[in-house]
Design a protein around this motif. Structure first.
Motif, PDB file in Angstrom:
ATOM      1  N   ALA A  32       0.832  -1.209   0.000  1.00  0.00           N
ATOM      2  CA  ALA A  32       0.000   0.000   0.000  1.00  0.00           C
ATOM      3  C   ALA A  32       0.865   1.257   0.000  1.00  0.00           C
ATOM      4  N   ILE A  33       1.970   1.228   0.742  1.00  0.00           N
ATOM      5  CA  ILE A  33       2.891   2.370   0.772  1.00  0.00           C
ATOM      6  C   ILE A  33       3.514   2.568  -0.610  1.00  0.00           C
ATOM      7  N   GLY A  34       3.918   1.469  -1.240  1.00  0.00           N
ATOM      8  CA  GLY A  34       4.475   1.567  -2.583  1.00  0.00           C
ATOM      9  C   GLY A  34       3.462   2.111  -3.572  1.00  0.00           C
ATOM     10  N   ALA A  35       2.216   1.642  -3.459  1.00  0.00           N
ATOM     11  CA  ALA A  35       1.159   2.130  -4.350  1.00  0.00           C
ATOM     12  C   ALA A  35       0.891   3.609  -4.134  1.00  0.00           C
ATOM     13  N   CYS A  36       0.995   4.056  -2.895  1.00  0.00           N
ATOM     14  CA  CYS A  36       0.821   5.473  -2.579  1.00  0.00           C
ATOM     15  C   CYS A  36       1.881   6.302  -3.306  1.00  0.00           C
ATOM     16  N   GLY A  37       3.125   5.837  -3.249  1.00  0.00           N
ATOM     17  CA  GLY A  37       4.204   6.558  -3.921  1.00  0.00           C
ATOM     18  C   GLY A  37       4.000   6.644  -5.417  1.00  0.00           C
ATOM     19  N   VAL A  38       3.577   5.544  -6.037  1.00  0.00           N
ATOM     20  CA  VAL A  38       3.328   5.540  -7.479  1.00  0.00           C
ATOM     21  C   VAL A  38       2.223   6.522  -7.840  1.00  0.00           C
ATOM     22  N   ALA A  39       1.141   6.544  -7.045  1.00  0.00           N
ATOM     23  CA  ALA A  39       0.018   7.447  -7.318  1.00  0.00           C
ATOM     24  C   ALA A  39       0.422   8.912  -7.176  1.00  0.00           C
ATOM     25  N   VAL A  40       1.218   9.217  -6.155  1.00  0.00           N
ATOM     26  CA  VAL A  40       1.681  10.588  -5.977  1.00  0.00           C
ATOM     27  C   VAL A  40       2.539  11.007  -7.168  1.00  0.00           C
ATOM     28  N   TRP A  41       3.391  10.122  -7.637  1.00  0.00           N
ATOM     29  CA  TRP A  41       4.260  10.400  -8.777  1.00  0.00           C
ATOM     30  C   TRP A  41       3.459  10.647 -10.058  1.00  0.00           C
ATOM     31  N   ASN A  42       2.463   9.810 -10.322  1.00  0.00           N
ATOM     32  CA  ASN A  42       1.741   9.853 -11.589  1.00  0.00           C
ATOM     33  C   ASN A  42       1.052  11.185 -11.847  1.00  0.00           C
ATOM     34  N   VAL A  43       0.548  11.829 -10.799  1.00  0.00           N
ATOM     35  CA  VAL A  43      -0.193  13.082 -10.983  1.00  0.00           C
ATOM     36  C   VAL A  43       0.704  14.193 -11.545  1.00  0.00           C
ATOM     37  N   PRO A  44       1.806  14.567 -10.886  1.00  0.00           N
ATOM     38  CA  PRO A  44       2.635  15.639 -11.445  1.00  0.00           C
ATOM     39  C   PRO A  44       3.360  15.235 -12.724  1.00  0.00           C
ATOM     40  N   TRP A  45       3.735  13.977 -12.883  1.00  0.00           N
ATOM     41  CA  TRP A  45       4.401  13.546 -14.100  1.00  0.00           C
ATOM     42  C   TRP A  45       3.446  13.661 -15.289  1.00  0.00           C
ATOM     43  N   GLY A  46       2.203  13.271 -15.095  1.00  0.00           N
ATOM     44  CA  GLY A  46       1.224  13.430 -16.164  1.00  0.00           C
ATOM     45  C   GLY A  46       0.948  14.891 -16.471  1.00  0.00           C
ATOM     46  N   ALA A  47       0.834  15.709 -15.443  1.00  0.00           N
ATOM     47  CA  ALA A  47       0.533  17.124 -15.641  1.00  0.00           C
ATOM     48  C   ALA A  47       1.656  17.861 -16.353  1.00  0.00           C
TER      49      ALA A  47
END
Length: 421
Positions: free
Chosen positions: A324-339
């Motif tokens: 879950a912690i790893g998934a949290c990190g991936v989700a946080v990353w995806n937002v600014p990288w996509g933007a």
């Protein structure tokens, strides 16, 4: 930042975005059910970790061969129609798969073919969803819009679709496949309600007049010449492959190593999804407070640590928490990288540019997933140790590159015509 910037950030995202969001929700429901059911179906056909990992590998294989053509298509056509056609294809494939299961004629190789066809539709639908967003919101709203898209994806797939798929699979193998097909069909129809102006925005320049499309070679040259994008594409491709290497045999890890009942696989996935949802919801706030660079650095580092943690524990609760912690990190990353990609890359080439990015990144994923499956034959935890450890090392090596993301933010642009001010 100008005084008007906070107003743009807090302004409503608009009805057009809401329609895109609704279509994405329906498609995410179908994706979530299918992505849980298909690996479970595979375990009824074989127990070979390499063949099970192959199912995940085939899911991403279309990005290797069709990612760029899909981007070229989306820079030429009405993106609403493309989304509708793509999901109609996925509906037809789901129907065929359900019939194969019902008649008892399904084998692992036919399952591979169906998953491959699902992926072909995904290259068009998901790419179109991403490329339409910048035409519906302002640059200042991109992080919030991407955060909302990702939080919806995580919520639907992990907390609704995935648990439902697990219970439906336990009741009858074919049920989740029928529901997957229905979700794709509904999503395709909803895509037609997206504003026509947004679906055609890539054909116009800043003045709204028709603009010549740059050739594919110019798109490739643009990505290569942009130093930040060039090296970030390399970094994200390798880290994505490392994460795929780790997770290809996760279903067998849960079933055999941690002895999770098949009916509860969806529930476990939902628990892991809590971390991803938290990350997606908090990411826009983190970006606004700390800047994209610092947020992206800590996010990818946390994702690697979390995945590594899954491989070094024998306790199922600790493993789920680490995941879950790893998934949290991936989700946080995806937002600014996509933007930041949406903000930097010109709209006239965005479809092809994202196609290239995903072809490179997701095109390597099948190879990494299959390799992880073979390593899992030694120990199902070992791919997590290797994959998570590699992400941590790469993040530390590329720290300066990642932190420079904040300096790449372009100046805010005026609110598009038709958007609330």
């Amino acid at each position: 930042m100008s005084a008007a910037a906070p107003v743009a950030v807090n302004a409503p995202l608009g009805r057009g975005f809401a329609r895109l969001w609704t279509s994405a929700i329906a498609s995410n429901l179908a994706d979530g059910i299918g992505r849980t059911a298909v690996p479970l179906i595979a375990t009824t056909l074989t127990r070979d970790p390499a063949l099970i990992a192959g199912v995940s590998a085939v899911t991403f294989l279309p990005w290797l061969f069709f990612g760029i053509p899909a981007g070229m298509l989306l820079d030429r056509v009405d993106r609403r129609i493309a989304m509708a056609v793509a999901n109609s294809l996925r509906f037809a494939v789901a129907t065929a798969l359900a019939l194969l299961i019902t008649t008892g004629t399904l084998n692992i190789w036919l399952l591979y073919v169906c998953v491959l066809a699902f992926g072909l539709g995904e290259t068009v639908f998901d790419n179109a969803t991403t490329t339409v967003v910048p035409a519906l919101v302002t640059r200042d709203q991109l992080d919030r819009a991407n955060g909302r898209m990702q939080s919806a994806e995580i919520t639907i797939q992990n907390f609704i679709a995935t648990p439902v798929a697990g219970f439906l699979f336990a009741a009858a193998i074919v049920l989740p496949i029928w529901l997957t097909g229905a979700g794709f069909l509904v999503a395709g129809l909803l895509a037609l309600s997206i504003p026509a102006a947004a679906a055609h925005a890539h054909r116009a320049g800043d003045t709204g007049k028709a603009e010549a499309r740059p050739p594919l070679s110019a798109v490739v040259r643009y990505l290569w010449d942009h130093r930040f994008l060039r090296w970030m594409i390399v970094l994200t491709s390798i880290t994505a492959s490392a994460l795929a290497f780790a997770q290809g045999s996760v279903v067998l890890l849960l079933l055999q190593t941690f002895e999770v009942p098949a009916a509860l696989i969806g529930v476990v996935t939902a628990a892991i999804g809590v971390g991803a949802l938290v990350g997606a919801l908090l990411s826009p706030r983190f970006v606004a407070r700390f800047g994209r660079g610092r947020v992206m650095f800590w996010a990818i580092l946390v994702s690697g640590v979390g995945i590594l943690g899954v491989g070094v524990t024998s306790n199922v609760v600790v493993a789920i928490a680490a995941y879950a912690i790893g998934a949290c990190g991936v989700a946080v990353w995806n937002v600014p990288w996509g933007a930041i990609r949406q903000a930097i890359i010109p709209g006239a080439m965005l479809g092809r540019a994202l196609g290239i990015v995903r072809t490179i990144g997701w095109g390597l994923t099948p190879i990494a997933t299959v390799l992880g499956g073979f390593v899992a034959r030694i120990d199902l935890r070992l791919p997590f140790v290797i994959g998570g450890g590699l992400v941590v090392v790469l993040t530390l090596i590329a720290s300066r590159l990642i932190l420079s993301a904040s300096a790449q933010e372009p100046a805010a642009e005026p609110i598009p015509e038709g958007q609330p001010s």
